[in-house]
Design a protein around this motif. Structure first.
Motif, PDB file in Angstrom:
ATOM      1  N   LYS A 112      -1.643  14.611 -34.644  1.00  0.00           N
ATOM      2  CA  LYS A 112      -1.297  15.603 -33.612  1.00  0.00           C
ATOM      3  C   LYS A 112       0.075  15.321 -33.007  1.00  0.00           C
ATOM      4  N   ASP A 127      -9.395  17.953 -34.180  1.00  0.00           N
ATOM      5  CA  ASP A 127     -10.060  17.317 -33.036  1.00  0.00           C
ATOM      6  C   ASP A 127     -11.553  17.144 -33.288  1.00  0.00           C
ATOM      7  N   LYS A 184     -11.618  14.318 -18.099  1.00  0.00           N
ATOM      8  CA  LYS A 184     -10.782  14.993 -19.079  1.00  0.00           C
ATOM      9  C   LYS A 184     -10.016  16.114 -18.396  1.00  0.00           C
TER      10      LYS A 184
HETATM   11 MG    MG Z   1      -8.848  15.521 -28.085  1.00  0.00          MG
END
Ligand code: MG
Ligand code: CTP
Length: 188
Positions: A112, A127, A184
């Motif tokens: 990524k 992912d 997150k």
């Molecule tokens: Mg991720």
């Protein structure tokens, strides 16, 4: 018969599913790449989303869960079917599933960053499947027969298909949970 194959597929793959969820919970602190960058774009090697704490905590979580599953299988006297084979083999399989999952996740982030994607930016299907690929690759290298017997040969291919279908759903659910818990930045 097929339903048991499906349940077994998920059961045996749990040591690979736990590490990244655990990393989400315990992660943070020093990044694995120590903040280093590479290449012309000065992009991070892995980024701030891959930390030592997540790596070590995740690995131990996968190992612990694997040992618990093994204990359950032995308790019910069916270590060959619900277990991972004999004891030394089981330890190897659990270890490579857990480590392979984290390695795959790390490799996913590496790719990524090379593609210029920021931390947390969604990149389907990388992912979702990076840790699956890592776990299967490692177990294929270290215990090829176990992998082929449980996920490829004959009707066991159902097990592989089960994993591939359920993973994106589970991935979504755990990430949303991580987001709600403030672990997150994005809910995917
Ligand atoms: Mg991720
Ligand atoms: N995590 C960690 N160490 C790891 C793996 C994960 O600390 N080895 C933690 C980080 O807090 C990370 C979170 O778990 O943010 C979720 O992991 P993941 O979705 O893989 O990372 P992203 O933040 O989305 O970063 P990337 O774009 O690199 O996937």
């Amino acid at each position: 018969m097929a339903i048991w194959l499906v349940l077994q597929a998920i059961w045996l793959f749990l040591p690979a599913m736990a590490p990244n969820s655990a990393a989400l919970l315990v992660g943070g602190g020093t990044p694995i790449d120590f903040g280093r960058t590479m290449g012309k774009g000065n992009r991070r090697i892995f980024g701030d989303g891959k930390t030592w704490r997540g790596l070590i905590g995740g690995f131990l979580a996968g190992l612990t869960l694997g040992l618990i599953l093994l204990g359950i299988a032995y308790l019910f006297g069916s270590e060959t079917y619900w277990g991972f084979g004999n004891f030394p083999d089981s330890i190897i399989i659990i270890t490579v599933l857990s480590f392979g999952a984290l390695f795959g996740d790390l490799l996913g982030s590496f790719v990524k960053r090379r593609l210029g994607r920021e931390r947390g930016e969604n990149l389907f299907p990388l992912d979702q499947y990076d840790f699956v690929i890592g776990a299967f690759l490692f177990v294929l290298i270290f215990k090829p027969d176990w992998f082929l017997d449980h996920y490829i040969r004959g009707e066991n291919i159902i097990a592989l298909i089960t994993i591939l279908i359920t993973i994106p759903v589970l991935h979504r659910l755990t990430n949303r949970m991580g987001y709600k818990m403030g672990k997150k930045e994005v809910p995917w």
